[in-house]
Write an enzyme that holds these catalytic residues in place. Structure first.
Site, mmCIF file in Angstrom:
data_model
loop_
_atom_site.group_PDB
_atom_site.id
_atom_site.type_symbol
_atom_site.label_atom_id
_atom_site.label_comp_id
_atom_site.label_asym_id
_atom_site.label_seq_id
_atom_site.Cartn_x
_atom_site.Cartn_y
_atom_site.Cartn_z
ATOM 1 N N ASN A 26 0.803 -1.257 -0.129
ATOM 2 C CA ASN A 26 -0.129 -0.142 -0.565
ATOM 3 C C ASN A 26 0.603 1.003 -0.257
ATOM 4 O OD1 ASN A 26 -2.899 0.006 0.380
ATOM 5 N ND2 ASN A 26 -2.341 -1.801 1.519
ATOM 6 N N ASN A 69 -7.223 4.588 8.726
ATOM 7 C CA ASN A 69 -6.838 2.907 8.533
ATOM 8 C C ASN A 69 -7.233 1.829 6.747
ATOM 9 O OD1 ASN A 69 -5.547 0.328 9.023
ATOM 10 N ND2 ASN A 69 -7.638 -0.244 9.658
ATOM 11 N N HIS A 94 -8.703 -1.032 5.922
ATOM 12 C CA HIS A 94 -8.894 -3.041 6.756
ATOM 13 C C HIS A 94 -9.109 -3.805 4.609
ATOM 14 C CE1 HIS A 94 -10.082 -5.578 9.383
ATOM 15 N NE2 HIS A 94 -11.518 -5.238 8.816
ATOM 16 N N SER A 131 -12.485 -1.218 3.061
ATOM 17 C CA SER A 131 -12.641 -0.546 3.517
ATOM 18 C C SER A 131 -11.561 0.641 4.013
ATOM 19 C CB SER A 131 -13.330 -1.227 4.777
ATOM 20 O OG SER A 131 -14.325 -1.517 3.818
ATOM 21 N N ASP A 140 -11.426 -0.689 14.034
ATOM 22 C CA ASP A 140 -11.751 -0.631 12.738
ATOM 23 C C ASP A 140 -13.192 -0.380 12.674
ATOM 24 O OD1 ASP A 140 -10.069 -2.410 11.447
ATOM 25 O OD2 ASP A 140 -10.688 -4.575 11.844
HETATM 26 N N1 NHR Z 1 -6.177 1.046 16.758
HETATM 27 C C1 NHR Z 1 -7.361 1.254 16.511
HETATM 28 N N2 NHR Z 1 -8.075 1.805 18.188
HETATM 29 N N3 NHR Z 1 -8.319 1.771 15.976
HETATM 30 C C2 NHR Z 1 -8.786 0.971 14.663
HETATM 31 O O1 NHR Z 1 -9.310 1.116 14.147
HETATM 32 C C3 NHR Z 1 -6.966 0.270 14.561
HETATM 33 C C4 NHR Z 1 -5.935 0.478 15.399
HETATM 34 C C5 NHR Z 1 -4.793 -0.222 15.173
HETATM 35 C C6 NHR Z 1 -4.525 -1.072 14.336
HETATM 36 C C7 NHR Z 1 -5.387 -2.223 11.576
HETATM 37 C C8 NHR Z 1 -6.676 -2.928 12.168
HETATM 38 C C9 NHR Z 1 -6.645 -3.999 10.781
HETATM 39 O O2 NHR Z 1 -6.721 -3.376 9.570
HETATM 40 C C10 NHR Z 1 -5.731 -0.676 12.894
HETATM 41 C C11 NHR Z 1 -7.071 -0.486 13.783
HETATM 42 C C12 NHR Z 1 -4.091 -4.612 14.506
HETATM 43 C C13 NHR Z 1 -5.136 -5.436 14.836
HETATM 44 C C14 NHR Z 1 -4.671 -6.666 15.932
HETATM 45 O O3 NHR Z 1 -5.192 -7.435 16.685
HETATM 46 C C15 NHR Z 1 -6.681 -5.473 15.151
HETATM 47 C C16 NHR Z 1 -7.296 -4.822 13.608
HETATM 48 C C17 NHR Z 1 -6.273 -3.920 12.842
HETATM 49 C C18 NHR Z 1 -5.019 -4.234 13.244
HETATM 50 N N4 NHR Z 1 -3.564 -6.929 16.412
HETATM 51 C C19 NHR Z 1 -2.790 -7.532 17.582
HETATM 52 C C20 NHR Z 1 -2.606 -7.229 19.056
HETATM 53 O O4 NHR Z 1 -2.523 -7.632 19.301
HETATM 54 C C21 NHR Z 1 -2.167 -8.418 17.071
HETATM 55 C C22 NHR Z 1 -1.437 -8.987 16.160
HETATM 56 C C23 NHR Z 1 -0.325 -9.463 15.681
HETATM 57 O O5 NHR Z 1 0.350 -8.854 16.262
HETATM 58 O O6 NHR Z 1 -0.326 -10.241 14.380
HETATM 59 O O7 NHR Z 1 -2.286 -6.115 18.717
HETATM 60 O O8 NHR Z 1 -7.476 -4.648 10.924
HETATM 61 C C1 GAR Z 2 -3.127 -5.185 3.374
HETATM 62 O O1 GAR Z 2 -3.903 -6.208 3.141
HETATM 63 C C2 GAR Z 2 -4.347 -4.293 4.755
HETATM 64 O O2 GAR Z 2 -5.223 -4.532 4.094
HETATM 65 C C3 GAR Z 2 -3.555 -5.590 5.703
HETATM 66 O O3 GAR Z 2 -2.675 -6.226 5.820
HETATM 67 C C4 GAR Z 2 -1.988 -5.541 4.368
HETATM 68 C C5 GAR Z 2 -1.025 -5.228 4.030
HETATM 69 O O4 GAR Z 2 -0.707 -5.084 3.196
HETATM 70 N N1 GAR Z 2 -4.326 -4.640 7.187
HETATM 71 C C6 GAR Z 2 -4.507 -5.392 8.315
HETATM 72 O O5 GAR Z 2 -4.430 -6.622 8.434
HETATM 73 C C7 GAR Z 2 -4.341 -4.734 9.485
HETATM 74 N N2 GAR Z 2 -4.350 -5.812 10.949
HETATM 75 P P1 GAR Z 2 1.222 -3.837 2.819
HETATM 76 O O6 GAR Z 2 1.727 -4.409 3.941
HETATM 77 O O7 GAR Z 2 1.987 -4.928 1.495
HETATM 78 O O8 GAR Z 2 0.304 -2.643 2.481
#
Ligand code: NHR
Ligand code: GAR
Length: 230
Positions: A15, A108, A110, A137, A146
């Protein structure tokens, strides 16, 4: 003064690459001031370095709690005076210390059609459910994971023989169109978060945001320059 983006990553950075390509093509008038990674081995760091963009690594494990991690991120970021913060495959939940530091400026992308499939492993869950539509999204980030106000979604079909790999590739090809498009609205001052919701050109978007249909831009092609900000 050009619109300053700070991009937060944890992985490959495709991205980020798409954003840089949109800038190079003049589809997005902005500059990436800094790329922050939560992992030292993220491929996106090489993309940034090759483009001459400053990078920083802030590892979650180096901080006792989320608040300290959030503060460390803010400290690194604020020196670069961002107008918009871009989560692009950033894998760590951000707390109120971070989110409330950048009200209306944190986006973000997603990999699902929110509000469906918040959280991780979206492609596998979509396949398991037998859905026929999927997508990605872009939303403003709030404390609710999210769950922040939706700006735009891009739809992709789920095909009969899809695997996680084929489906995620299709979704990501849309991400690479949708994120630069949304950022071009931001950079030209057309996109705002208000108390009423998300406004584009001063008009309130529907709760599901702007919709980019698969039929409008099928395949891994880029959106025509005319679809981007003025
Ligand atoms: N933070 C907030 N406050 N609100 C959002 O909407 C966020 C955010 C941080 C990241 C991206 C999100 C996605 O697009 C995002 C949105 C990580 C996790 C997660 O559970 C969930 C959603 C997203 C990013 N992470 C674990 C944790 O405990 C770790 C997982 C790992 O390290 O592999 O932080 O999906
Ligand atoms: C993307 O598909 C994004 O939507 C997703 O990870 C990929 C990142 O790709 N995001 C998440 O799952 C956040 N939890 P990239 O590093 O090649 O941009």
């Amino acid at each position: 003064m050009s619109h300053r983006l700070v991009v937060l990553i944890s992985g490959r950075g495709t991205n980020l690459q798409a954003i840089l390509e949109a800038i190079a093509r003049d589809q997005l008038t902005a500059e990436v001031a800094l790329v922050v990674s939560s992992r030292a081995d993220a491929g996106g760091l090489d993309i940034a370095t090759r483009a001459g963009i400053p990078t920083a690594v802030v590892r979650r494990k180096e901080y006792p709690g989320r608040a300290e991690f959030d503060q460390a991120l803010c400290k690194v970021i604020d020196d670069h005076h961002p107008d918009t913060l871009v989560l692009a495959g950033f894998m760590h939940v951000l707390g109120p210390e971070f989110v409330n530091h950048y009200p209306g400026r944190l986006l973000n992308i997603h990999p699902s059609l929110l509000p469906h499939y918040r959280g991780l492993d979206t492609h596998a869950r979509v396949l398991a459910a037998g859905d026929s539509d999927h997508g990605c999204s872009v939303h403003f980030v709030t404390e609710e994971l999210d769950g922040g106000p939706l700006i735009a979604r891009a739809l992709v079909p789920v095909l009969a023989n899809d695997t996680e790999e084929t489906l995620s590739k299709r979704v990501q090809s849309r991400e690479h169109v949708l994120y630069p498009l949304v950022l071009s609205w931001r950079a030209s001052g057309r996109l705002r978060l208000t108390e009423k919701g998300v406004e584009l050109d001063g008009r309130l978007l529907p709760p599901e945001g702007f919709q980019l249909d698969w039929e409008d831009h099928p395949g891994p092609v880029s959106v025509a320059a005319s679809d981007f900000g003025r």
